[in-house]
Design an enzyme around this catalytic site. Structure first.
Site, short mmCIF file in Angstrom:
data_model
loop_
_atom_site.label_atom_id
_atom_site.label_comp_id
_atom_site.label_asym_id
_atom_site.label_seq_id
_atom_site.Cartn_x
_atom_site.Cartn_y
_atom_site.Cartn_z
N LEU A 188 0.80 -1.33 0.25
CA LEU A 188 0.07 -0.06 0.44
C LEU A 188 0.84 1.42 -0.06
O LEU A 188 2.24 0.98 0.23
CB LEU A 188 -1.02 0.16 1.37
CG LEU A 188 -1.81 -0.78 1.34
CD1 LEU A 188 -2.47 -1.23 3.09
CD2 LEU A 188 -2.94 -1.08 0.41
N GLY A 189 0.25 2.30 0.09
CA GLY A 189 0.83 3.65 0.20
C GLY A 189 2.36 4.10 -0.30
O GLY A 189 2.08 3.25 -1.96
N ASP A 202 7.39 -10.43 7.71
CA ASP A 202 6.96 -9.30 8.90
C ASP A 202 8.17 -9.00 8.85
O ASP A 202 9.30 -9.31 10.04
CB ASP A 202 6.50 -10.51 10.28
CG ASP A 202 5.87 -9.55 11.06
OD1 ASP A 202 6.80 -7.85 11.18
OD2 ASP A 202 5.13 -9.67 11.86
N TYR A 233 5.77 6.61 18.00
CA TYR A 233 5.86 6.96 16.50
C TYR A 233 7.10 7.89 16.17
O TYR A 233 7.91 7.54 16.11
CB TYR A 233 4.87 7.24 15.38
CG TYR A 233 5.16 7.31 14.52
CD1 TYR A 233 4.61 6.51 13.47
CD2 TYR A 233 5.06 8.25 13.70
CE1 TYR A 233 5.13 6.38 11.98
CE2 TYR A 233 5.54 9.60 12.40
CZ TYR A 233 5.01 7.93 11.89
OH TYR A 233 5.19 8.26 10.51
N THR A 266 -2.12 8.55 2.39
CA THR A 266 -2.34 7.07 1.97
C THR A 266 -2.79 6.46 2.97
O THR A 266 -3.44 7.32 4.38
CB THR A 266 -0.85 6.73 2.67
OG1 THR A 266 0.05 6.59 4.10
CG2 THR A 266 0.30 7.31 1.80
N PRO A 267 -3.31 5.27 2.99
CA PRO A 267 -4.04 4.59 4.26
C PRO A 267 -3.29 4.62 5.46
O PRO A 267 -4.47 4.96 6.28
CB PRO A 267 -3.61 3.23 4.30
CG PRO A 267 -3.69 2.83 2.07
CD PRO A 267 -3.18 4.44 2.13
N1 LIG Z 1 1.96 8.51 5.36
C1 LIG Z 1 2.39 9.55 5.74
O1 LIG Z 1 2.34 10.78 5.36
C2 LIG Z 1 4.08 9.29 5.93
C3 LIG Z 1 4.40 10.28 6.73
C4 LIG Z 1 5.99 10.18 7.09
C5 LIG Z 1 6.49 8.61 7.03
N2 LIG Z 1 5.87 7.84 6.42
C6 LIG Z 1 6.25 6.74 6.43
O2 LIG Z 1 6.10 5.92 5.42
C7 LIG Z 1 6.78 3.94 5.24
C8 LIG Z 1 5.00 3.92 4.77
O3 LIG Z 1 3.65 4.78 5.26
P1 LIG Z 1 2.39 4.69 4.39
O4 LIG Z 1 1.52 5.44 4.79
O5 LIG Z 1 2.68 3.96 3.06
O6 LIG Z 1 2.21 3.15 5.39
P2 LIG Z 1 0.25 2.49 4.59
O7 LIG Z 1 -0.16 1.93 5.96
O8 LIG Z 1 -0.10 2.98 4.00
O9 LIG Z 1 1.36 0.78 4.94
C9 LIG Z 1 2.07 0.77 4.97
C10 LIG Z 1 1.79 -1.61 4.68
O10 LIG Z 1 3.40 -2.05 5.10
C11 LIG Z 1 2.64 -2.82 5.14
N3 LIG Z 1 2.82 -3.10 7.13
C12 LIG Z 1 2.18 -2.89 8.33
N4 LIG Z 1 2.75 -3.70 9.24
C13 LIG Z 1 4.32 -4.57 8.73
C14 LIG Z 1 4.96 -5.52 9.28
N5 LIG Z 1 5.52 -5.62 10.96
N6 LIG Z 1 5.77 -5.58 8.27
C15 LIG Z 1 5.88 -6.00 6.85
N7 LIG Z 1 4.68 -5.34 6.31
C16 LIG Z 1 4.01 -4.31 7.00
C17 LIG Z 1 1.29 -2.96 5.56
O11 LIG Z 1 0.17 -3.71 5.24
C18 LIG Z 1 0.97 -2.24 4.14
O12 LIG Z 1 1.08 -2.56 3.40
C19 LIG Z 1 5.80 4.17 6.92
O13 LIG Z 1 7.49 3.71 7.74
C20 LIG Z 1 5.61 5.54 7.87
O14 LIG Z 1 5.48 5.19 9.11
C21 LIG Z 1 4.44 7.73 6.12
#
Ligand SMILES: NC(=O)c1ccc[n+]([C@@H]2O[C@H](COP(=O)([O-])OP(=O)(O)OC[C@H]3O[C@@H](n4cnc5c(N)ncnc54)[C@H](O)[C@@H]3O)[C@@H](O)[C@H]2O)c1
Length: 256
Positions: free
Chosen positions: A16-17, A63, A155, A192-193
């Protein structure tokens, strides 16, 4: 020729995302992809999309918080591609709680996925990249790895850890002349989700979205490709002099 033609890239949390967007963009620029996710079906969807567009992809259930999963993933990559050039430690979770409300179990789960997961990835990634003659490790931190947000206590701590772990890995690999670079990316709010769930957990989605928006001087929230393009740059040889850096992509959030 694509910007990462011929490189083998592993993206964690690729279902995702940001992980999905980064995988699709890297593949469209010529990389061969290993897309891993704790949800096998989501990983398979991303891989299918890459293959449909004419690329090459291997989907794996993974995982990142489980030490035993990492050697199995690396062995599968070595069997299929014989090398690893790019590792995007992207998988992460966010629990919307302040320091008073966070339980020890929530703290530990956040650390296990966001920080143990990146530590294990760096360790295993370096092992296989050394054999491959070098590579680029890209760790997803956050603006919350640089500043604190009240409602994201665990976080913030985990992402701050990712920020400085990245520098320790970068300096070690540089001193050892491994040809391995390591950098962190610090996104602002990207739609994102994860972001949607986080804002819903805080209160009314539209109100929380408006509040988030007001903290981004640029006037809009990011979209996954805004981060995927930074991943692409760091994955490519265009960034060969960049290591130990923190790449902020946040619409000006940290500038005010
Ligand atoms: N979206 C934002 O605004 C944002 C901002 C700053 C940082 N981030 C970071 O970017 C990264 C991606 O974020 P996102 O928004 O795409 O998240 P998301 O929740 O939309 O997608 C995360 C994906 O990781 C998978 N996942 C969750 N736990 C897992 C595990 N233990 N092992 C393997 N896969 C696992 C989920 O199934 C999902 O497909 C994360 O590290 C998040 O903290 C996101």
């Amino acid at each position: 020729m694509g910007r990462v033609a011929g490189k083998v890239a592993l993206v964690t949390g690729a279902g995702l995302g940001l992980g999905r967007a980064s995988s699709l963009l890297l593949a469209s620029e010529g990389a061969r992809l290993v897309v891993s996710d704790i949800d096998e079906g989501l990983a398979a969807n991303t891989a299918a999309e890459i293959v449909k567009a004419g690329g090459e992809a291997l989907a794996l259930r993974h995982d990142v918080s489980k030490p035993e999963d990492w050697p199995a993933v690396m062995a599968a990559i070595e069997r299929r591609f014989g090398r690893l050039d790019v590792l995007v430690n992207n998988a992460g979770i966010a629990i919307a709680k302040n320091v008073e409300d966070t339980t020890l179990a929530e703290w530990r789960r956040t650390m296990a996925v966001n920080l143990d997961g990146v530590f294990l990835g760096c360790q295993e990634g370096v092992k296989l990249m050394k054999k491959s003659g070098g590579g680029s490790i890209i760790n997803l931190s956050s603006i919350d790895g640089i500043i604190g947000e009240a409602d994201l206590a665990a976080y913030c701590a985990s992402k701050g850890g990712v920020r400085t772990l990245t520098k320790a890995v970068a300096v070690h690999c540089a001193e050892q002349r491994y040809g391995i670079r390591c950098n962190s990316i610090h996104p602002g709010y990207i739609w994102t989700p994860q972001t949607e769930t986080y804002l819903r957990d805080l209160g009314t989605l539209e109100q929380e979205k408006a509040k988030a928006l007001s903290r981004h001087p640029i006037g809009f929230l990011g979209e996954p490709n805004d981060i995927a393009y930074m991943v692409l740059y760091l994955a490519s040889d265009e960034s060969k002099f960049v290591t130990g850096s923190e790449m902020v992509v946040d619409g000006g959030y940290l500038a005010v």
